[in-house]
Design an enzyme around this catalytic site. Sequence first.
Site, PDB file in Angstrom:
ATOM      1  N   HIS A  67       0.817  -1.203   0.000  1.00  6.31           N
ATOM      2  CA  HIS A  67       0.000   0.000   0.000  1.00  6.31           C
ATOM      3  C   HIS A  67       0.857   1.262   0.000  1.00  6.31           C
ATOM      4  CE1 HIS A  67      -3.888   2.028   0.781  1.00  6.31           C
ATOM      5  NE2 HIS A  67      -3.165   2.875   1.495  1.00  6.31           N
ATOM      6  N   HIS A 114     -10.386   2.617  -0.445  1.00  9.00           N
ATOM      7  CA  HIS A 114     -10.524   2.248   0.960  1.00  9.00           C
ATOM      8  C   HIS A 114     -11.335   0.958   1.009  1.00  9.00           C
ATOM      9  CE1 HIS A 114     -10.164   4.006   5.204  1.00  9.00           C
ATOM     10  NE2 HIS A 114      -8.997   4.101   4.637  1.00  9.00           N
TER      11      HIS A 114
END
Length: 755
Positions: A67, A114
């Site tokens: 990420h 998200h």
Amino acid sequence: MYREIYPGVYEVDILNASDEDLVKISEEMGLNLSLDEMKVIKEYFKKKGRNPRDIELQALGQAWSEHCCYKSSKYWLKKYLLGFKTDYVISTEYDAGVVEFDEEQAYVVALESHNHPSAVEPYGGAATGIGGILRDVLCMGAQPVALVDPLFFGELSTPYEKLPPGIKHPVYLLEGVVAGIRDYGNRVGIPTVAGMVFFDESYLTNCLVNVGCVGIAKKDRIIPSKAGGEGDIFILAGGATGRDGIHGVTFASAELTDTESTRSAVQLGNPIMKEPLIHACLEIVEKGLLTGMKDLGGGGLSCAVGEMALAAGYGAEVWLDKVHLKEKDMKPWEIWISESQERMLLTVKPKHVDEVLYIFRKWDVPASVIGVVKGEKVLRVYYKDWLIYEMDIEFVTKGPEYCRATAEKREKVEVDEVKEPEDFAKVFLKMMSHPNVASKEWVIRQYDHEVRGNTVLKPLQGRIGFETHGDAAVVKPTESWRGLAITADVNPWMTRIDPFWGTASAFDEMVRNLVAVNSRPHSFVDCLNFGNPEKPERMWEFVESVKALGWMSKEFGLPCVSGNVSFYNETPYGGVAPTPTLMGIGIVEDVRKAVTSNFKKEGSEIVLVGETKREFGGSLYSKVTGMKCNVVPKTDPKVLKNYAEAMLEAFKKFKVLSCHDPAEGGVAVALAEMAICGIGFEVDLSFTELFSESNTRWIVEVKNAENFVNFFEEKGLRARVIGYTGGDKLNYGRFSVELSEVEKAWRSGFSKFLR
């Protein structure tokens, strides 16, 4: 293996650890690092002549996560997509892209994911996604002006008994996500003006929640996400730091296997804190008191401090006990990697510290001095005068880079089993009521898309009470009549069959939507959602998608100014369809001349611009009929450019009453969407012209259709009159349906699944 050396700080014996021990340490500490990565860390500390502390290993777990460091994607992004810029692009190197808007202003744009947090806790996951994307734009010194929410869920009709163990139903996830976006966006006072909602079985166990933001800033007040120089002071402002969001990025960098025990990785949003935080930061920006600013997102302080310092070529010293906390018994490593929301990290010159702190106090926003920029490229962290962390900043921040294996998955043989239906009207109504096409008013009406009073073209357009959906929203961010058009696009049915042409089609649709409202395509950002990159077939999908984006971007001349990669959108039940979400930005020279999608008058002529081919791969028609086809629509960026330029020129030369691009459902569905305002039509189209989803096409309601068509033909482009507006029926030639029946199917197809 673990030895306490200071209260709450442990030394971890990796120098004497076997390979099995290294794997165990990574698992026990939640680092999500591979054996090879642990070996690199072991070698680093061997050269330093000591074992690492727990806080150091935790920081590496965050910084080296997929990420944060893009270790599986950056090789391919650099090779195919990044690097192309136009002279109006100001910056692409920080948290959001910065692009020229006019002589004095720039717009700032970002798009993020998200996904895992929203699958675990849909309300909080989606809300903090909005909070995070607002901070990405704010940290560049921009006032947020619009939000976007592309969302992807399993099919709403999924029977509960068919849900895998521990998986939440798509209806529950959808309702929670929309509520989270609604409550956060509405409370902070930023309009959600565009987006999409797409349903497919591949998202059943792993929904996708993508969020975008556009902001406006003065060119001479753009703030870099880096420190200004040695001696600058770090100020942490905003919400208190807590245990929420710990291991958020490592959680997002692995397959989703558990939606219950990972709740602590989901952050807790607080829009009531965010709103004054925005005001305070913008006041400090306006007064020129900052040298740099960055939001605390993935990895928290552990990533933000190092990234700001290294970007400027420096190191840093941090005093961790100066951080204001939610819980007093937090361990140093928890403080360091927490991803608690509503926090901004600023660097200021010592002479401005008092004034900056005063402004935060004035807005009732907590803020404190927590560190200083140092000349040596080393990051040192102190806790109650103990030196508990000391590593070379480049080693931590740069992270590994991989060129992972790929394996092609696409079918080699062309398959096309599509044929005409026995009952055209029945299939058409089924298409209009499909949740991917049907009205999303249930979602849109929950968002305050008009707050701030600058939304010129709204998500729903047309006669009050009879609105249809538009191709793009238009906002007016400054006092001039110049505006920004905003759209979000991708068709995962197409990318699943062919990730290259599916992605190219998404780019084509993005351009079509921007052009349809009379805006010039100006830039775009991406959010690339894919499965596990360690699986060669998944990696191949990603590489093909990036290739297509790079080709379309460079050949069309539209720069990608920011982006996000979200891997590991996969569970033991399977991975998501390749989902390269695109968010396009267009410039509207005069918002008073923006064009909407709904028919305006009876008796107007309807023109189809572009060429229709037999391309049913990933189409709505093949989906609802079950007829197999893998012929995904093709596109050519140069042809698309020619048509886009001609359309924009035509808007200036002719009286265009309405314009809409055919997408899901082809021309048949697009015409119906234009008619839902209350005006029917009569056209004569072939089966392929009705339902194929070929790219680079627009439907135009126009006066002087003969001259309009001649204009395109003189340029060597296709356009023809296909019919006329009027009446209360949709007459397609091959079949006819009452407008009231179509509207009923369209308005209820999505909402009937919801409370």
